[in-house]
Design an enzyme around this catalytic site. Structure first.
Site, PDB file in Angstrom:
ATOM      1  CB  ALA A  63      81.846  38.547 -69.830  1.00 33.71           C
ATOM      2  N   GLY A 102      80.421  36.639 -65.125  1.00 31.43           N
ATOM      3  CA  GLY A 102      79.193  37.322 -65.535  1.00 31.43           C
ATOM      4  C   GLY A 102      77.970  36.435 -65.393  1.00 31.43           C
ATOM      5  CD  GLU A 105      79.829  40.068 -62.408  1.00 32.26           C
ATOM      6  OE1 GLU A 105      80.120  39.766 -63.587  1.00 32.26           O
ATOM      7  OE2 GLU A 105      80.334  41.027 -61.800  1.00 32.26           O
ATOM      8  CD  GLU A 125      84.409  37.647 -62.938  1.00 32.19           C
ATOM      9  OE1 GLU A 125      84.676  36.955 -61.923  1.00 32.19           O
ATOM     10  OE2 GLU A 125      83.247  37.881 -63.309  1.00 32.19           O
TER      11      GLU A 125
END
Ligand code: 3H9
Length: 690
Positions: A63, A102, A105, A125
């Site tokens: 992210a 992310g 993911e 993370e």
């Protein structure tokens, strides 16, 4: 489509390419067109399969961290993954570089993942004080099993493509043009026909979970987390993946993510992520760099040997210089032993050991340093010794060679002024063990040339160090602040605290160890020698040294270390000594609370940091945080002393400093003017650039 996301069609296989330099983070301007592209391809009958790939050096690295703490702009990652996962035609993530956070993911939203052989995959993370918030904790265990998923998520350490393949995370590993391989893979899968099972429905590996073993390991990890919330939340979320239905586990992951992203700990860790990168930015980023092909290290003791290993590990040939063959052989033997230990522990391959040992050339003749582009002296901490060495280097080093000292506190301007090329002189202050510790204080002396500085900053990154540029002063940033932290330690002992009590206040705060444990580990004789050289005394520590109690290496220091153990055991003799010395000084013991210990040690530390900033010894408050977290074990969840000061409030710190100043009259409690400005403006104002 957009600059960040483009779509191509290769004979019915759609290739969605994300292009968001430098690391293809999933910023809003990527998410929006990515979702649109996926919806369009889902509904496009001419498309039989979809490949998600990335331009540039890496797959999606996560992210966009700069967006955290701001309102989420839809679509968020979860919406994209949900859309992707509901597509009936086969979807394939083509992973090169790193698929992190992310990014992984997103790949877990695909039916299949293929990877370049050099790719790395992970959910880091936790290092930002977070847990994966895009379904990673719920999907990863479905592919690799709950225990492995927990280990990956709690450590945040990525795994290589081959390991990922073996674990079931990656379906195929390729060499060569990845996109072509991925398209062929997708076409073949589509030809064979579905149905294609999304990861959310692949529950078979969850059934293998031994919950008792899982819980035991999770409890151990929680203990090691030392008060950090994220590792505990990560383990909990993976457990939920096993015990709860998919959507409930996903909702629980979201709730934990929302809580963590707003926490001070995550803010602190995100601050450090950017601080470490910021610290290496110098004014004039186009400054040319000098070529470094060979490094010379003077001194093969613990420090010199460690520095030499750090360069050999980074791929640089090293000339190691000692004063006698005997000392040289001893140093080289220690290096060989260190590498052998790494091989026996499995952290180094035999090939790598051979290759690293092959980088060393030993010598006892300064003239052999003539072909080195960087020479670092790690000799005895004595100005006369240093000047003599630099005088010799002045005679033998090639023109343009960078001449560095590893001094911890000596005046580098004075060393530089003693030779004919002060522009080539700077400080490289490594921390022991230098082949392990991440921090490198790069000391810019008054006359250091900017290309010499830019060269070593770049070199530091190449050998895996976290570099911070600092100016010349006694102790530079780290040790100068350490002295301020330590100045009250003795006083606290004499007033009634025990070493154990003080150390506990530190470990409860989140430090890996307290100041007395650290002193015992480093060797109390080092501080004793420094104090004597400067005409200073510390009544308890000096007496311990006079008794031959140097810490762990002599089995006795502030604590006892029985039978070679590294576990500190409180020693009644030391406590009696402290009481005697207090009585001699007429100090009546009193109960000292943990809060007082923190105030009297850490507030002066912050105050000194403010002075350092004010004097321009450090360029940014965040540089000081990087020094303290990477070199001294300041808890990452508190972001470093200057960040933590912002959380506590400079106003409160000043109030308490003034209280202690009034009571003791000691200089360390005199608030720095920058601290006062910080209290008024709420932000640190940098001094001149270091
Ligand atoms: C996440 O994914 C949460 C999700 O689970 C849930 C969401 C709902 N964002 O390190 P470098 C910048 S959390 C924004 O020097 P390298 C970096 O600041 C994320 N910016 O390169 C730097 O900027 P500048 C999980 C980022 O080659 C530039 O890129 N992912 C991000 O040495 C180059 O970085 C991570 O934690 C980002 N995600 O290393 C991975 N990443 O040039 C974090 C980097 O202005 N990233 N930047 O200073 C890394 O570990 C390394 O950057 C990477 C490349 C290994 C990728």
């Amino acid at each position: 489509m957009s600059n960040s996301v483009s779509v191509a069609n290769e004979g019915g296989v759609a290739i969605v390419t994300i292009d968001n330099p430098p690391v293809n983070a999933l910023s809003f301007h990527v998410r929006e067109p990515l979702l649109q592209a996926l919806v369009a391809l889902r509904d496009d009958a001419s498309v039989s399969a979809i490949v998600i790939a990335c331009a540039g050096r890496t797959f999606v690295a996560g992210a966009d961290i700069t967006e955290f703490g701001k309102p989420v702009q839809q679509p968020d990652l979860r919406a994209i993954v949900a859309t992707l996962e509901a597509i009936a035609k086969p979807t394939v993530a083509a992973i090169h570089g790193t698929a992190l956070g992310g990014g992984l993911e997103l790949a877990l939203g695909c039916h299949f993942r293929v990877a370049d052989q050099g790719a790395k995959l992970g959910l880091p993370e936790v290092k930002l004080g977070l847990l994966p918030g895009g379904g990673g904790t719920v999907r990863l265990p479905r592919l690799v099993g709950a225990l492995k998923a927990m280990r990956m998520i709690v450590s945040g350490t990525p795994i290589g493509a081959q390991e990922a393949h073996g674990a079931g995370l990656v379906d195929a590993v390729f060499e060569g043009d990845l996109t072509t391989h991925a398209v062929n893979f997708a076409r073949e899968i589509a030809r064979k026909g579905g149905p294609f099972t999304p990861v959310r429905e692949r529950d078979e590996r969850l059934g293998e979970t031994d919950l008792a073993a899982f819980d035991a390991e999770a409890a151990d990890l929680a203990r090691k987390a030392r008060g950090l919330e994220a590792p505990v939340a990560c383990a909990q979320a993976v457990r939920n993946a096993v015990t709860l239905p998919f959507d409930e586990a996903l909702a629980a992951e979201r709730a934990l993510f929302v809580k963590l992203v707003a926490s001070d700990q995550s803010r602190a860790q995100r601050h450090l992520f950017f601080a470490e990168r910021e610290a290496t930015k110098l004014p004039g980023k186009d400054t040319p760099k000098r070529r470094i092909s060979r490094v010379g290290v003077i001194g093969a003791g613990t420090m010199g040997g460690g520095i030499a290993m750090a360069f050999a590990n980074g791929g640089y040939p090293v000339t190691l210089l000692e004063t006698s063959q005997e000392a040289l052989q001893r140093g080289l033997a220690t290096i060989e032993k260190n590498y052998a230990v790494s091989v026996s522990r499995g952290s180094l391959s035999e090939d790598a050991r051979q290759q690293r040992l092959g980088q060393f050339k030993g010598s006892i003749d300064h003239a052999d340093l003539g072909d080195c582009d960087l020479i670092i002296e790690a000799a005895f901490e004595d100005m006369a010794v240093k000047k003599e060495i630099f005088g010799k280097l002045d005679a033998v080093a090639k023109p343009g060679a960078i001449l560095a000292t590893n001094t911890s506190y000596l005046d580098i301007d004075e060393i530089a002024a003693s030779i004919s090329r002060p522009q080539d002189v700077l400080g490289l202050h490594f921390f022991s063990p230098a082949n392990v510790m991440k921090l490198l204080e790069i000391v810019r002396a008054e006359k250091t040339a900017s290309d010499a500085l830019a060269t070593v900053v770049d070199l530091a990154r190449r050998i895996g160090k976290v570099a911070v540029v600092v100016g010349v002063c006694h102790g530079f940033v780290g040790n100068r602040m350490l002295a301020a932290r330590g100045s009250e330690s003795e006083a606290l002992l004499l007033e009634g605290a025990t070493p154990g009590q003080i150390d506990k206040a530190f470990t409860d705060f989140g430090w890996p160890m307290g100041p007395f444990q650290m002193g015992d580990l480093a060797g109390l004789d080092i501080g004793w020698r420094n104090r004597k050289a400067r005409g200073l005394t510390a009544v308890i520590a000096d007496t311990l040294c006079e008794q031959g109690r140097f810490g762990q290496k002599t089995g006795r220091g502030f604590y006892l270390y029985e039978n070679g153990s590294r576990t500190p055991v409180p020693d009644p003799e030391v406590e009696a000594l402290i009481r005697d010395k207090a009585a001699e000084k007429g100090i009546a013991p009193r109960t000292i609370a943990a809060d007082e210990i923190i105030e009297r040690t850490l507030y002066p530390l912050i105050n000194e940091g403010a002075k350092i900033l004010e004097e321009g010894i450090a360029a940014r408050a965040s540089d000081i945080d990087v020094v303290w977290v990477n070199g001294y074990g300041f808890p990452i969840g508190k972001g470093g002393p200057m960040f933590w000061a912002g959380l506590v409030g400079a106003g409160k710190i000043i109030e308490r400093l003034e209280y202690w100043l009034e009571l003791t009259g000691k200089d360390v409690f005199k608030p720095a003017s920058l601290l006062k400005r910080m209290a008024e403006s709420g932000s640190w104002e940098a001094g001149s650039t270091a």
